[in-house]
Design a protein around this motif. Structure first.
Motif, mmCIF file in Angstrom:
data_model
loop_
_atom_site.group_PDB
_atom_site.id
_atom_site.type_symbol
_atom_site.label_atom_id
_atom_site.label_comp_id
_atom_site.label_asym_id
_atom_site.label_seq_id
_atom_site.Cartn_x
_atom_site.Cartn_y
_atom_site.Cartn_z
ATOM 1 N N PHE A 289 -49.104 1.135 32.395
ATOM 2 C CA PHE A 289 -50.220 0.196 32.264
ATOM 3 C C PHE A 289 -51.376 0.798 33.051
ATOM 4 C CE2 PHE A 289 -53.085 -3.259 32.556
ATOM 5 C CZ PHE A 289 -52.881 -3.965 31.382
ATOM 6 N N TYR A 290 -52.452 1.087 32.325
ATOM 7 C CA TYR A 290 -53.609 1.767 32.922
ATOM 8 C C TYR A 290 -54.730 0.771 33.153
ATOM 9 C CZ TYR A 290 -57.982 4.357 32.996
ATOM 10 O OH TYR A 290 -59.235 4.818 33.332
ATOM 11 N N ASN A 291 -55.436 0.894 34.266
ATOM 12 C CA ASN A 291 -56.775 0.295 34.339
ATOM 13 C C ASN A 291 -57.724 1.307 34.965
ATOM 14 O OD1 ASN A 291 -57.159 -0.073 37.195
ATOM 15 N ND2 ASN A 291 -55.742 -1.794 37.100
ATOM 16 N N ALA A 292 -59.004 1.001 34.919
ATOM 17 C CA ALA A 292 -60.035 1.980 35.288
ATOM 18 C C ALA A 292 -59.886 2.468 36.729
ATOM 19 C CB ALA A 292 -61.423 1.373 35.074
ATOM 20 N N TRP A 293 -59.073 1.759 37.532
ATOM 21 C CA TRP A 293 -58.934 2.128 38.946
ATOM 22 C C TRP A 293 -57.561 2.723 39.232
ATOM 23 C CZ3 TRP A 293 -61.228 -2.055 36.815
ATOM 24 C CH2 TRP A 293 -62.620 -2.069 36.936
ATOM 25 N N SER A 294 -56.755 2.907 38.174
ATOM 26 C CA SER A 294 -55.368 3.375 38.353
ATOM 27 C C SER A 294 -55.278 4.711 39.071
ATOM 28 C CB SER A 294 -54.677 3.566 36.999
ATOM 29 O OG SER A 294 -54.521 2.371 36.325
ATOM 30 N N LEU A 295 -56.253 5.597 38.820
ATOM 31 C CA LEU A 295 -56.102 6.974 39.299
ATOM 32 C C LEU A 295 -56.833 7.235 40.611
ATOM 33 C CD1 LEU A 295 -56.603 8.813 35.857
ATOM 34 C CD2 LEU A 295 -54.499 7.960 36.892
ATOM 35 N N GLU A 296 -57.449 6.176 41.164
ATOM 36 C CA GLU A 296 -58.317 6.421 42.326
ATOM 37 C C GLU A 296 -57.576 7.033 43.497
ATOM 38 O OE1 GLU A 296 -61.545 3.839 43.109
ATOM 39 O OE2 GLU A 296 -62.175 4.613 41.166
ATOM 40 N N LYS A 297 -56.322 6.598 43.718
ATOM 41 C CA LYS A 297 -55.573 7.134 44.865
ATOM 42 C C LYS A 297 -54.959 8.492 44.542
ATOM 43 C CE LYS A 297 -54.357 3.414 47.952
ATOM 44 N NZ LYS A 297 -54.044 2.094 47.417
ATOM 45 N N SER A 298 -54.314 8.581 43.368
ATOM 46 C CA SER A 298 -53.575 9.813 43.068
ATOM 47 C C SER A 298 -54.517 10.970 42.719
ATOM 48 C CB SER A 298 -52.588 9.574 41.932
ATOM 49 O OG SER A 298 -53.281 9.163 40.779
ATOM 50 N N GLN A 299 -55.690 10.655 42.128
ATOM 51 C CA GLN A 299 -56.625 11.725 41.736
ATOM 52 C C GLN A 299 -58.038 11.324 42.194
ATOM 53 O OE1 GLN A 299 -56.051 13.264 37.665
ATOM 54 N NE2 GLN A 299 -54.251 11.974 37.515
ATOM 55 N N PRO A 300 -58.309 11.419 43.491
ATOM 56 C CA PRO A 300 -59.567 10.886 44.018
ATOM 57 C C PRO A 300 -60.832 11.513 43.427
ATOM 58 C CG PRO A 300 -58.296 12.021 45.748
ATOM 59 C CD PRO A 300 -57.432 11.960 44.539
#
Ligand SMILES: NC(=O)c1ccc[n+]([C@@H]2O[C@H](COP(=O)([O-])OP(=O)(O)OC[C@H]3O[C@@H](n4cnc5c(N)ncnc54)[C@H](OP(=O)(O)O)[C@@H]3O)[C@@H](O)[C@H]2O)c1
Length: 352
Positions: A289-300
């Motif tokens: 389940f993706y949202n626009a903030w999903s990757l902020e931590k793993s791929q800053p």
């Protein structure tokens, strides 16, 4: 600075937004004050306001996840930005305003000469489609993908960005009146009311490349990735057309709000049955389940890289949103109500 700000004050009808005038303080250290020119309105704003998406902002809050404007002043310690520069930002909330202080690292420069209304019209939709295609599902030439709501804002972004990759076979679901636009972008159009997308996807392309409608029920499907904002049991149906190693990327819960009624149970059951449980099956297929903030931590770095890429594609006329309708900021309630009823194209608030 005096700002006009729109507040969602309850979770009832979308026309219960209030317009308030507030004083915006000077930007704190590390922040910049932005005079907002335009803010995008999306169906996700409706789902947040109606409380359908878990973890969303609680009233009273200012809706709006995408904005573009001009830097008006800088807080202490900000480098790399100049007063007068046009910038874009994606935010969890706060977009429906004429002015906002934001952390400088959220602000991405807009290329010279690009109309701010067009920036607000592509920002979120194309950013999330880009991240789901490239960073989550890692779609590449030769892949087959399924895009639901293919004529909508995010759907069309998928189609255009997939064309850009080249060599991707796209199945796109839409209603009958919107099938032509899906075809114009090179996708195989599926009328989701008149056809069962499972049959079409399985029947159209088999693993060996043959086309045969009679053998529509293989154990596994044939697509490398399916992108689903519908939710509920639809997630499971999309999962069922994945090939081994394929990925379902769910990114919305449209079915959890029907005819203005919240259907939280449908949302929860869809999440459990379509996202959590399939991941426990040892069949090589995965769900996210993706949202626009999903990757902020793993791929800053992804936020700035991907928003910059989208703005450059827009500036080079390599992507283009469907028709844009603008309304003044003070008509935000009407805009949100229209988004809830369903609009063709993109709604943008003119905040100037
Ligand atoms: N996760 C995130 O961070 C994020 C961010 C932004 C948006 N979203 C989600 O993305 C979704 C799409 O947003 P949008 O702004 O693109 O909305 P949109 O422009 O209104 O498009 C939605 C499309 O879905 C289609 N549709 C409705 N029911 C369908 C079904 N059963 N099967 C296939 N298609 C169906 C409609 O097509 P027809 O008009 O042809 O019927 C409509 O064009 C929303 O759920 C929104 O919440 C998520």
């Amino acid at each position: 600075m005096q700002t006009t700000q729109v507040y969602a004050v309850n979770r009832q009808q979308t026309d219960c937004l209030e317009v308030r005038t507030t004083d915006l303080e000077a930007p704190p250290a590390g922040h910049a004050r932005v005079r907002v020119e335009a803010a995008g309105v999306s169906y996700g704003d409706v789902l947040f306001q109606r409380g359908v998406i878990p973890g969303g902002p609680k009233p009273p809050y200012t809706p709006g996840c995408e904005l573009v404007g001009v830097v008006e002043s800088l807080g202490a310690g900000v480098t790399g930005l100049e007063v007068g520069q046009r910038v874009a930002a994606l935010v969890v909330s706060g977009g429906y305003t004429s002015g906002i202080n934001l952390p400088a690292e959220r602000l991405v420069p807009v290329p010279e000469g690009v109309d701010p209304v067009r920036v607000a019209a592509v920002g979120l939709n194309y950013f999330i489609a880009h991240q789901m295609l490239h960073r989550v599902a890692k779609v590449e030439s030769g892949h087959r993908i399924l895009v639901h709501g293919a004529s909508g804002g995010v759907g069309l972004a998928f189609l255009q960005l997939a064309e850009h990759i080249g060599g991707v076979t796209v199945f796109g679901t839409a209603s009958a009146k919107n099938l032509d636009i899906v075809r114009r972008h090179g996708a195989i159009a599926i009328d989701y009311r008149a056809q069962d997308f499972i049959n079409v996807v399985r029947a159209t392309v088999h693993e060996d490349g043959t086309i045969n409608a009679a053998t529509a029920y293989d154990k596994y499907g044939t697509v490398h990735a399916a992108f689903d904002p519908i939710g509920g049991p639809h997630f499971w149906r999309s999962y069922s057309v994945l090939r081994r190693g394929g990925r379902l990327v769910a990114y919305g819960q449209n079915d959890a709000l029907r005819d203005g009624q919240r259907k939280l149970r449908i949302g929860a059951v869809g999440f459990l049955g379509g996202i959590i449980l399939p991941n426990l099956r040892p069949d090589g297929r995965k769900t996210t389940f993706y949202n626009a903030w999903s990757l902020e931590k793993s791929q800053p770095h992804a936020y700035r890289e991907d928003l910059t890429e989208i703005l450059n594609l827009l500036s080079a006329d390599k992507i283009a949103p469907r028709e844009i309708s603008t309304l003044p900021l003070t008509d935000a309630a009407e805009a949100l109500a229209r988004a809830e009823r369903g609009v063709t194209g993109k709604l943008v608030l003119d905040c100037r």
